[in-house]
Design an enzyme around this catalytic site. Structure first.
Site, PDB file in Angstrom:
ATOM      1  N   LEU A 307       0.843  -1.195   0.000  1.00 44.64           N
ATOM      2  CA  LEU A 307       0.000   0.000   0.000  1.00 44.64           C
ATOM      3  C   LEU A 307       0.878   1.245   0.000  1.00 44.64           C
ATOM      4  O   LEU A 307       1.626   1.486   0.949  1.00 44.64           O
ATOM      5  CB  LEU A 307      -0.909   0.002   1.235  1.00 44.64           C
ATOM      6  CG  LEU A 307      -1.844  -1.205   1.363  1.00 44.64           C
ATOM      7  CD1 LEU A 307      -2.415  -1.290   2.765  1.00 44.64           C
ATOM      8  CD2 LEU A 307      -2.954  -1.110   0.340  1.00 44.64           C
ATOM      9  N   CYS A 391      -0.349  -0.375 -11.095  1.00 48.88           N
ATOM     10  CA  CYS A 391      -0.452   1.024 -10.652  1.00 48.88           C
ATOM     11  C   CYS A 391      -1.208   1.844 -11.699  1.00 48.88           C
ATOM     12  O   CYS A 391      -0.809   1.896 -12.860  1.00 48.88           O
ATOM     13  CB  CYS A 391       0.935   1.605 -10.410  1.00 48.88           C
ATOM     14  SG  CYS A 391       0.880   3.291  -9.753  1.00 48.88           S
ATOM     15  N   HIS A 460      -5.946  -7.977  -9.191  1.00 42.28           N
ATOM     16  CA  HIS A 460      -6.933  -7.042  -8.652  1.00 42.28           C
ATOM     17  C   HIS A 460      -8.086  -6.977  -9.643  1.00 42.28           C
ATOM     18  O   HIS A 460      -7.874  -6.680 -10.818  1.00 42.28           O
ATOM     19  CB  HIS A 460      -6.301  -5.658  -8.468  1.00 42.28           C
ATOM     20  CG  HIS A 460      -7.212  -4.649  -7.852  1.00 42.28           C
ATOM     21  ND1 HIS A 460      -6.877  -3.322  -7.725  1.00 42.28           N
ATOM     22  CD2 HIS A 460      -8.452  -4.764  -7.312  1.00 42.28           C
ATOM     23  CE1 HIS A 460      -7.866  -2.669  -7.149  1.00 42.28           C
ATOM     24  NE2 HIS A 460      -8.828  -3.526  -6.885  1.00 42.28           N
ATOM     25  N   GLY A 493      -9.601  -7.536  -3.893  1.00 39.85           N
ATOM     26  CA  GLY A 493     -10.662  -6.587  -4.173  1.00 39.85           C
ATOM     27  C   GLY A 493     -11.877  -6.728  -3.275  1.00 39.85           C
ATOM     28  O   GLY A 493     -12.497  -7.792  -3.209  1.00 39.85           O
ATOM     29  N   ALA A 515      -6.253  -5.237   0.941  1.00 41.08           N
ATOM     30  CA  ALA A 515      -5.671  -3.906   0.728  1.00 41.08           C
ATOM     31  C   ALA A 515      -6.428  -2.864   1.549  1.00 41.08           C
ATOM     32  O   ALA A 515      -6.124  -2.631   2.712  1.00 41.08           O
ATOM     33  CB  ALA A 515      -5.679  -3.570  -0.762  1.00 41.08           C
ATOM     34  N   ARG A 516      -7.459  -2.233   0.948  1.00 40.83           N
ATOM     35  CA  ARG A 516      -8.189  -1.187   1.669  1.00 40.83           C
ATOM     36  C   ARG A 516      -8.863  -1.714   2.928  1.00 40.83           C
ATOM     37  O   ARG A 516      -9.034  -0.969   3.903  1.00 40.83           O
ATOM     38  CB  ARG A 516      -9.241  -0.565   0.748  1.00 40.83           C
ATOM     39  CG  ARG A 516      -8.677   0.335  -0.332  1.00 40.83           C
ATOM     40  CD  ARG A 516      -9.803   0.967  -1.124  1.00 40.83           C
ATOM     41  NE  ARG A 516     -10.641  -0.053  -1.745  1.00 40.83           N
ATOM     42  CZ  ARG A 516     -11.888   0.167  -2.175  1.00 40.83           C
ATOM     43  NH1 ARG A 516     -12.432   1.360  -2.033  1.00 40.83           N
ATOM     44  NH2 ARG A 516     -12.584  -0.803  -2.750  1.00 40.83           N
TER      45      ARG A 516
END
EC number: 1.3.1.89
Length: 645
Positions: A307, A391, A460, A493, A515-516
């Site tokens: 991240l 990215c 992703h 995701g 991730a998030r």
């Protein structure tokens, strides 16, 4: 608290909140906790001077539960311009575009070093009192008494570095110096703690000063990388290469380890002066064949995504404590590493608690990527190296890196084969579904990546064009997992609960990357492993933030620069944490990652403060942990969607 909430519900305070709870893209919070934007901020402003442990009257502010326009506009389509604003906003707020996306590229930035009016010369902080090499030309202060007169007051009575290691290397410049300064500003040492910590492993993968000078002067030789690049350009690149022929023999190798070349019939390029016989006299110069490389077996493990900005070493320590199995450093640009930039090399540092750790490289050209891979292969300690092919930002994409590599198949192939040839550890790739929303490319590239020798791919489930405007495409990830077999594929995701993780694993992926979801609640790893929802209290969340600040002071330092750098990364993380809705406040479980929380009053003052989406309230939280901010301090989050004015 429960009686107050029940009374508020019976009094009809949340009578029309059902419509708000069913609103598209809004988290379904119980009616007794919902409120309006005005009452939310009135409550926080009224309690600025009071303690953070008092309870919040749950029935307050439930008369108007409609979602404020300032937040709803980011969830609705741009063409919905006819809505009526709930409250009259200031002129500055009315000028904010309805769809604030992307980065705050013009945000104010003050370097942490600028907060010090007088900076003490580093030579005075060293254990050995060596004279300053610059003499009278030194621009730093050499008078300790004068420095102490202008130094701001200490931020607390205890120094994390002194308590942890028995000695604080920042001496008088430490913002907690009162804990370890003796008579005459002498820096005290706890011999017992220092002796106990002397045998503990330290943070690895730092940049040596001598190597940095060689990189800046371009004195480092990349023989293996240059040989690999020559091999890639001298012969036509085959469409599919068996795993045993990925590594090309170099002059450092003996031909006994050469693999037959299906194209040319020999393991080495024509005319190469490689000897064809002889004993092996030096094992250090014999490269590993692909089948001899260390295997990367992380099937079923929880993988913390690399991240940018927030995935720093202190944050990874937090996630490891909550159950993350695999960690990866932030994206590092290969050209900056080759130039010896200290800030870029700091992204490669590895804490001892990170037992399975990798680094992620970003680059657009085979020569720089291959040379950087060779440099890292002989200087740092990692378990794998990841290539960033996902990215989406313009700065990277327009230079041909990140997602752009998916459309540059020839360069992409040369990068993968070249990097894989010079590495002694497994090579992985992180990618998206494609560049355009309706044109998926991953399923075409996965068989080729498998043949090029990639050990693992993380996919992703979004394209570059989508960003986060759509949900991740898990059916497509399921299809790609079948195409990539037997190469393991991790999915990534929209994972914010153990139900999401279970559904993802049912698609046939080898594992999941978080991730998030880890930014919103780092205890997500514990929830997945224990298969439960954790109704974590506000005091427990504050303890997590306190541990982060302690880890940050250990990593970045306890002087003014270190404190303000820790504060900056803490505030960036708080811009994500404010989107978490406590389990006890939700009408249905689990919370979805694409659901924005409406304004609500938590079960205590601190829980309400942590729900604020204003940067000024995040700064208040940081002051609870790191003391008051310096004069003129301004913070604006990196991403526009993370805060509302």
């Amino acid at each position: 608290m429960a009686e107050g909430a029940k009374a508020a519900a019976e009094s009809g305070g949340g009578g029309d909140s059902g419509a708000g709870a069913c609103e598209r893209g809004v988290a379904p919070i119980k009616p007794q906790y919902r409120t309006t934007k005005e009452r939310f901020h009135e409550y926080l402003d009224a309690d600025k001077g009071e303690g953070v442990c008092q309870e919040t009257p749950a029935g307050d502010g439930n008369e108007d539960t409609a979602e404020p326009e300032a937040k709803r506009s980011r969830l609705e389509d741009a063409q919905e311009n006819g809505k009526t604003e709930v409250a009259v906003e200031s002129s500055e707020q009315r000028q904010v575009p309805k769809r604030a996306r992307g980065q705050n590229k013009s945000r104010p930035h003050v370097k942490p070093a600028h907060y010090d009016k007088e900076r003490l010369c580093p030579s005075l902080l060293q254990e050995l009192a060596t004279p300053c090499a610059f003499g009278d030309r030194c621009r730093f202060l050499h008078d300790v008494e004068r420095y102490l007169e202008t130094k701001p007051a200490d931020l607390g009575p205890r120094c994390v570095l002194f308590d942890t290691f028995g000695r604080c290397p920042y001496s008088v410049t430490c913002r907690f110096a009162g804990a370890h300064l003796g008579p005459g500003a002498q820096n005290l040492v706890s011999e017992e703690v220092a002796a106990r910590c002397a045998h503990l492993p330290s943070v690895r993968n730092g940049l040596d000063r001598a190597l940095q000078q060689q990189l800046r002067k371009r004195q480092v030789r990349f023989e293996r990388a240059e040989q690999a690049l020559r091999n890639l350009t001298q012969s036509p690149v085959p469409a599919a290469i068996p795993e045993t022929t990925v590594a090309t023999v170099t002059p450092e190798q003996n031909s006994c380890h050469a693999q037959p070349d299906p194209v040319g019939g020999a393991g080495t390029p024509h005319g190469s002066p490689v000897p064809t016989c002889g004993p092996l006299t030096d094992e250090d110069v014999v490269r590993l064949r692909p089948c001899e490389k260390k295997r990367l077996d992380i099937r079923g493990k929880l993988y913390l995504a690399p991240l940018t900005t927030c995935g720093n070493l202190p944050f990874r320590r937090i996630c490891k404590r909550f159950g993350a199995d695999v960690t990866c450093g932030e994206m590092a640009v290969c050209t900056n590493l080759l130039q010896g930039q200290m800030s870029e090399w700091a992204l490669l540092k590895r804490h001892p608690c990170e037992d399975i750790f990798g680094v992620q490289l970003e680059g657009a050209f085979p020569d720089t990527m291959t040379k950087c891979a060779e440099l890292l292969n002989r200087t740092i300690d990692v378990d794998f190296v990841d290539i960033n092919v996902g990215c989406p930002i313009d700065l990277v994409y327009k230079k041909g890196g990140g997602c752009a590599l998916m459309n540059r198949s020839a360069k992409f192939q040369q990068i993968v084969r070249g990097v894989n040839e010079v590495l002694d550890v497994p090579l992985t790739v992180k990618m998206r579904t494609g560049v355009q929303e309706r044109v998926s490319l991953a399923h075409r590239l996965l068989p080729e990546l498998r043949d090029w020798g990639v050990a693992l791919v993380t996919l992703h489930g979004r394209s570059r064009e989508q960003r986060y405007t759509r949900l991740a495409d898990w059916p497509y990830i399921e299809h790609c997992a079948k195409v990539a077999s037997p190469m393991p594929l991790f999915g990534n995701g929209d994972i914010l609960s153990f139900e999401d993780a279970n559904s993802a694993m049912q698609t046939g992926v080898a594992g999941i990357m978080v991730a998030r979801g880890a930014l919103l609640k780092p205890w997500l790893f514990t929830e997945i492993k224990e298969q439960r929802h954790w109704d974590i209290s506000s005091s427990e969340r504050l303890d997590i933030l306190r541990d982060f600040t302690h880890y940050g002071l250990e990593h970045w330092g306890s002087d003014t620069q270190g404190v303000e750098r820790t504060r900056r990364f803490l505030l960036e993380w708080l811009s994500f944490l404010c989107r978490y809705v406590p389990v006890g406040l939700l009408e249905r479980l689990p919370q979805r990652i694409n659901e924005r929380p409406p304004y609500y009053l938590g079960r205590d003052h601190l829980e309400t403060l942590m729900a604020s989406q204003q940067a000024a309230d995040w700064i208040r939280i940081s002051e609870m942990l790191l003391g008051p901010v310096p004069p003129g301090f301004v913070f604006l989050p990196k991403h526009k969607a993370n805060a509302y004015k």
